[in-house]
Design an enzyme around this catalytic site. Sequence first.
Site, PDB file in Angstrom:
ATOM      1  CE  LYS B  79      -2.826  57.046 -51.788  1.00 57.28           C
ATOM      2  NZ  LYS B  79      -3.981  57.468 -50.959  1.00 57.28           N
ATOM      3  CB  SER B 154      -3.683  61.389 -50.980  1.00 57.40           C
ATOM      4  OG  SER B 154      -4.144  60.175 -50.462  1.00 57.40           O
ATOM      5  CB  SER B 178      -7.213  59.724 -49.936  1.00 53.67           C
ATOM      6  OG  SER B 178      -6.609  60.845 -49.342  1.00 53.67           O
TER       7      SER B 178
END
Lengths: 95, 490
Positions: B79, B154, B178
């Site tokens: 990420k 997310s 997330s």
Amino acid sequence: MVIDDKMIDYIGELARLKLQDNERESAKNEMNKIIDYMDTLNKIDTSGIEAMSHAFPVKNVFRKDEVKPSISREDLLLNAPDKSEEAFKVPKTFD
Amino acid sequence: MDLSTLTALEAGKLIKNKEISVAEITKAALDNIEKTDKNYNAFVTVCHDEALKQAEEVQKKIDDGTLTSPLAGVPMAVKDNMCTKGILTTASSKILTGFKPFYNATAVERLEKAGGVLLGKLNMDEFAMGSTTETSYYGPTFNPWGENRVPGGSSGGSAVAVATDQAYYTLGSDTGGSIRQPCSFCGITGIKPTYGAVSRYGLLAYASSLDQIGPMGKTVEDVAEVLSIISGHDPKDSTSFNQEAIKFNLENNVKGKRIGIPVEYFGKGLDADVKARVLEAAKKLESMGAVIEEFNMPELEYAIPTYYIVACAEASSNLSRYDGVKYGYCTPKFDDLSDLYYKSRSEGFGMEVKRRIMIGAFVLSSGYYDAYYKKALQVKAIIKNSFDKAFEKYDAILSPTAPTTALKMGENLSDPLKMYLGDIYTVSVNLAGLPSMVVPCGFDSNGLPVGLQLTGKAFSENTLMNIAYSYQQETDFHLKKPVLKKEMEV
């Protein structure tokens, strides 16, 4: 309506954020809705309960005071939008 | 053979047995990303040349016996809120334009030391604030399971890269769901470890008391292997627990495991298909020998407001570092230093980030601190306490991950409060610092995946993984693949 124009200006100042005129009205509406929702916490009795910042007990973490190489100046300045050879450059702050 | 559909451990085995070289599998993965990612936008940055170079180095170390990890040579991606040395790291925000860290996040460093080959950096909601990966400055990521569906967030890029077989496994971060919610929306497996199990050093902070890095992958075995590499004490993170990396011992056996179902989680607002799939999963586990029992946890009602107060407060403090001076975006025109701060921040942050910073500044401001921030920390203590009580009776808590399956693009973007309410099953876990994992447990009537969430007490990752592993041995939902849109090959 906790979040009025005055409050938006005040928290904007705290957060160093200035909203555009077109962002302002919807921000006020959304934030009031969100804060109204946060007020549901008023339903729960918390008298006598200690505020908990971490889920697990955290203690100060100590290490030996040994001299070790630190981050180099070049590395730290690598990403600076504006810099001199040895420092971040910012506009003049006093005359 | 289509290499991309292998699990991470299967790929690692082929590499170890010299049936394929690290360069070959890396090249194949990069080609695959090039073909598919125009349709999905999972990546912010693809590290093409760096990955090929790394592949050569890793191959040498495998050949000379220095690298022995079962995942040595397996291509992965992380990420974009984790620092990667010399590689663009943006948190999907304009304000980090051009930011190339001079160090690796500890989790990334540990993967590279184990021979992981970094394919690139994955798209996310800006600063991890969102549940749809639509707030990214680099455009939304698309869910491969349905036309115009969000991947969740997310860590949406991290989920889609696995679901589309672009990467063998990925790292995500989880502050309020997330990792777990995108796993559920994209039909993959992932875990938010216990707070402090994985070092946060080099993770761009959103809410420091809640943030935790965790692995996302195709199977429980893969995810367990990755977690055993990245977990363990790190002196660079003072909240990282002083203990060894977690070791897993997976066996297909849930006999006598006590699993609790909070009845509050199956009421109003839960999609009927999601409810049905999750309860079917509970039945399945029961048929395998687990003891399933319903119980009450009324305090969960307060989890969302508590979470958003705490998270926004911490965000307003953490994001004060972005000032246009040290790194990233700086406004081109300004009158003085104060103006530079205001403009760089107002132009550099997206609306959702600004909203959360301002709510945070509000709940911390004098006159409101006690009513909101302090109150939230008290309720947090109550929520933690109710979990402690539940875990006196149960080995794990079973629940849905999200009230719905993947939403349509744009459905919640215009209504932030509605988006926040979608976090109902995930945020309480972060407030209490607990480990929680998600495994696919079926599909809704539109063919969109549903994820089962299993939550345990602190440091019970091995228990959770064993329940999840046993479930995957008896089901095949995790093996189902979406039909991918690939560009026409020329």
